[in-house]
Scaffold this active site. Structure first.
Site, short mmCIF file in Angstrom:
data_model
loop_
_atom_site.label_atom_id
_atom_site.label_comp_id
_atom_site.label_asym_id
_atom_site.label_seq_id
_atom_site.Cartn_x
_atom_site.Cartn_y
_atom_site.Cartn_z
CB SER A 53 48.97 -13.41 -1.17
OG SER A 53 49.43 -13.48 0.17
CB SER A 54 48.55 -8.83 2.04
OG SER A 54 48.26 -9.78 3.06
CB THR A 58 33.95 -39.74 -12.82
OG1 THR A 58 34.87 -40.83 -12.88
CG2 THR A 58 33.42 -39.44 -14.22
CB SER A 87 -7.38 -2.57 -4.60
OG SER A 87 -6.73 -3.02 -3.43
CB THR A 88 -2.57 -1.63 -2.61
OG1 THR A 88 -2.44 -0.23 -2.35
CG2 THR A 88 -1.21 -2.29 -2.43
CG ASN A 89 -5.00 -5.78 -2.00
OD1 ASN A 89 -3.99 -5.23 -1.55
ND2 ASN A 89 -6.06 -6.05 -1.26
CB THR A 123 -0.93 0.01 1.22
OG1 THR A 123 -1.83 -1.11 1.12
CG2 THR A 123 -1.74 1.30 1.30
CE LYS A 149 47.54 -18.16 -2.56
NZ LYS A 149 46.16 -17.76 -2.82
#
Length: 464
Positions: free
Chosen positions: A319-320, A188, A141-143, A102, A325
């Site tokens: 990587s830090s 697999t 209606s909102t509905n 609404t 990497k």
């Protein structure tokens, strides 16, 4: 102090800033639901869909003679401006709200009414000349208005997602063609299996995306059946005679979509089937896209201690602390989108089952979550295509070595030496490190020409 106007509703009077297009109902809803901090304007698809519904209603009422041409034209022009992207900042109610939408519907009614009043040469709030409820929301209606807009918004978002999925499928197909002659081992249960080509693997990814696009296409098509004209519960109470028949053609013309009236307006007002189908289709794509991303991460693992079969584009340091990497950041990011979409399906299911009798009060949650899911899957699909798949390279030499050294090649000899002898050959290959080809040659199991033909990796990848 900024100038203000006084507006009145069921609760009483309220001062509304003069420079806004919304009114008292929107103001109360904004204050009542400070839940997410995300305004309705965050979903432009929904704002534009609400405007399309209101424009169609005004055109129908002009046809029926219950709005003057001047009034209807002003409403339609205001709606067109909204559909072109204007006034979206005036849609300020929270995406989470009580009242089954609404507040969203009234936000649209008030913004459209006040902009139409301006176009008529009137002041904002002069509702005696054009009223948000009596005129913009007439016969609605909102509905029925809100669910119709929700479905149109979701259909629009689905269209963009399908474009993104097409781009991703195309990227996989292009790589599949590039890798069409690159033979590799299938696997697999993560164990060596028989040969295939890397092209076949990527073509499979492409087909997965295209198949899921078909499922989403079918689900989004269901959304074009709308309950506009049903008003509060689907009986059409307070709708002008002929409105339901007049409004749908206008909505179809405005949106360019084959919108159709619901077969049963009461069922359509309470039913959540279309939303559930769409959510399920999105979850399916998310699950299968996540699997593809997992495969890409596995295939590029290493580069020395993993499979190392493909190389993803290097986009940033990984990587830090560890120099050199590089991580598979794009598949990782896409995975997170997929995980969120999978969780969204559970929330949509909970909201759908929580509806009671003739209405579901939780469509605001459903549309917010599904729009987010589709927009993020669209972005993720395009990102994966453009920043990852298009730049994937094959580690050709490594792939050849893996195929030639695999004990699984003994499978190709089953038809001529039997499963038991082939098993012994495979085990000896694993124990000694000698290839199946070399062991079979030493044992004289087959003439050289037949042995080469049966163990040719390309032939094994294309046995038919």
């Amino acid at each position: 102090m900024d100038s203000q106007r006084t507006e009145h509703d069921l609760i009483g009077d309220r001062l509304v800033p003069e420079d806004v297009y919304y009114g008292i109902h929107t103001l109360r809803a904004r204050d009542n639901f400070p839940l997410t901090g995300i305004p309705l304007s965050a979903h432009p698809e929904l704002v534009e869909a609400l405007a399309a519904v209101k424009a169609a209603a005004a055109a129908a009422h002009r046809d029926l003679g219950v709005l003057t041409s001047e009034q209807a034209d002003a409403v339609i022009r205001a709606c067109q401006e909204i559909r072109e992207g204007r006034l979206h900042d005036q849609f300020v109610v929270d995406v989470f709200q009580g009242g089954a939408g609404t507040s969203s519907n009234m936000n649209a009614n008030e913004v459209i009414a006040n902009r139409a009043l301006e176009l008529l040469g009137r002041e904002r709030g002069a509702y005696g000349h054009l009223h948000p409820n009596d005129d913009v929301n007439r016969s609605q209606s909102t509905n029925d208005a809100f669910p119709t807009a929700v479905k149109l918004a979701l259909h629009a978002a689905a269209g963009r997602l399908l474009d993104g999925m097409s781009e991703l499928a195309g990227a996989f197909t292009e790589r599949g063609g590039t890798f069409a002659k690159t033979v590799k081992l299938g696997r697999t249960q993560l164990q060596d299996a028989v040969p295939m080509t890397l092209g076949q693997e990527f073509d499979t990814f492409a087909l997965t995306v295209r198949d899921d696009a078909e499922v989403i296409t079918m689900a989004s098509g269901v959304l074009l059946e709308v309950n506009l004209g049903g008003t509060a519960i689907g009986t059409g109470l307070n709708a002008e005679a002929g409105f339901a028949q007049a409004v749908i053609p206008h909505l179809a013309a405005i949106t360019g979509l084959p919108v159709r009236p619901a077969r049963d307006l009461i069922e359509a007002t309470q039913g959540m089937g279309g939303f559930l189908q769409l959510s399920s289709a999105l979850k399916q794509y998310a699950v299968r896209l996540a699997k593809i991303c997992n495969d890409l991460r596995l295939l590029c693992s290493g580069p020395r201690a993993g499979l190392g079969e493909i190389r993803l584009p290097a986009l940033q340091a990984g990587s830090s602390i560890m120099p050199g990497k590089v991580n598979p950041v794009i598949p990782e990011a896409v995975n997170q989108v997929c995980f969120e979409v999978i969780g969204v399906d559970a929330s949509v299911c909970a909201a759908a089952q929580a509806g009671q009798l003739q209405l579901n009060a939780f469509e605001p949650l459903i549309v917010h979550l599904l729009l987010n899911s589709m927009n993020r899957l669209d972005a993720a699909s395009r990102l994966l295509a453009e920043r990852c798949v298009q730049g994937i390279e094959a580690n050709e030499q490594h792939l050849r070595e893996l195929v030639e050294g695999s004990a699984s090649l003994a499978t190709a000899l089953n038809p001529v030496i039997g499963y038991q002898r082939a098993t012994e050959l495979a085990q000896e290959s694993l124990d000694t490190g000698l290839s199946v080809r070399e062991l079979a040659r030493r044992r004289g199991l087959l003439p050289e020409e037949e042995l080469e033909a049966r163990l040719d990796p390309w032939t094994l990848a294309h046995p038919r």
